[in-house]
Structure formats: C-alpha cells, structure tokens
Design a protein around this motif. Sequence first.
Motif, PDB file in Angstrom:
ATOM      1  N   UNK B  78       0.882  -1.212   0.089  1.00 42.99           N
ATOM      2  CA  UNK B  78       0.125  -0.092   0.186  1.00 42.99           C
ATOM      3  C   UNK B  78       0.997   1.133  -0.022  1.00 42.99           C
ATOM      4  N   UNK B  79       0.606   2.310  -0.971  1.00 48.24           N
ATOM      5  CA  UNK B  79       1.325   3.448  -0.994  1.00 48.24           C
ATOM      6  C   UNK B  79       0.711   4.128  -0.108  1.00 48.24           C
ATOM      7  N   UNK B  80       1.746   5.448   0.265  1.00 47.58           N
ATOM      8  CA  UNK B  80       1.077   6.451   1.323  1.00 47.58           C
ATOM      9  C   UNK B  80       0.157   7.019   0.976  1.00 47.58           C
ATOM     10  N   UNK B  81      -0.307   7.067  -0.334  1.00 47.83           N
ATOM     11  CA  UNK B  81      -1.490   7.779  -0.908  1.00 47.83           C
ATOM     12  C   UNK B  81      -2.761   6.685  -1.091  1.00 47.83           C
ATOM     13  N   UNK B  82      -2.472   5.682  -0.495  1.00 49.21           N
ATOM     14  CA  UNK B  82      -3.680   4.728  -0.415  1.00 49.21           C
ATOM     15  C   UNK B  82      -4.758   5.215   0.242  1.00 49.21           C
ATOM     16  N   UNK B  83      -6.250   5.273  -0.222  1.00 45.20           N
ATOM     17  CA  UNK B  83      -6.765   4.201  -1.104  1.00 45.20           C
ATOM     18  C   UNK B  83      -6.902   5.052  -2.503  1.00 45.20           C
TER      19      UNK B  83
END
Lengths: 14, 155
Positions: B78-83
Amino acid sequence: LNGGAVPSAPPTYT
Amino acid sequence: MAVVNESGLKKMLSKQYKYRDLTVREITNVISQYKDLKPLMDAYVFNDGSTRELMSLTGTVPVSYRGNVYNIPVCLWLLDTYPYNPPICFVKPTSAMMIKTGKHIDANGKIYLPYLHEWKHPQSDLYGLIQVMIVVFGEEPPVFSRPTTQSPFQA
C-alpha cells in the motif's frame, strides 16, 4: 499464535 | 506475534499515510475476512532503487483451481497515498514454486489486473481486489509447483 496457511500451488504446469 | 488491532495499525501507519483512517479501516475489514493475510511494515524498493517503509498485506489467498483449493502466496503493498492509488501486488512463490507468467503476471511476480489499472476509490478496495484475484487465479494460476524429480535429496 497464527502462522497462517501453508502456501500451496497447483501441480506442475506442462 | 502481536494481535493486530485498529490502534496498533494506526501506530504502524504513523503519520506517513495521508489517509490513514481509511487505510486502517480497509485493512481491518480485509484481515477479518482473509485471515491468512497479515499487515506488515517493510522496506519497499522502487524501480529507481529508492526504498520506503510501506505497509503490506502479506500471506495467502485461497484459490480454487480444478476442484482443489490452493493457498497462493501474495504481497499487496500500500502506497502512502492509498486508497487513492492502487496497491502494488505480487505473487511470492516459495522455493517449491515457479511463476507462470502471462497476461496477469510478469517474471517478477508482479500482478496486472484491469481492476488495478482502473482503480478508483471508493469503488475499488482491497476486499474487491482480493475477490478479483481469486477469480482470475482460479482460471489461470500465477504459480505452479516445481517438478520434484530433480530434488537434491535424491542425489
């Protein structure tokens, strides 16, 4: 303690 | 192993994740349904060689193929911009497995799916993604067992 399921895969693809 | 609860997850995600509460809610939901996936913080290596501590869901998903159920090992980063960006997803073959490359899997085990390509919060989520994976992998497994005839134990 739960180590999760043992990974498994279908028999060799031919 | 520590019990993973919502407050523990929030601590793990600290301030790095911009939409932490949304992310924690989704992870909590998914791991309650798919109990063989675990949230882990680990170093993710980007294509340019840089690394970042990211949350992953690592473990297995149950895939039914020709009448048998297999626990396919996967890792969803999961990227730190998820979702608002899709997870980066891989199959993680054990030493007894080999990757079967194809439309949905490259030689590194990276997973390509229309669901990821067309990812849009809030219509897309981890739970939906895993359901799609289970269907797609049930038709075309991403890993197969290695032949055992060349086992070193027989040498």
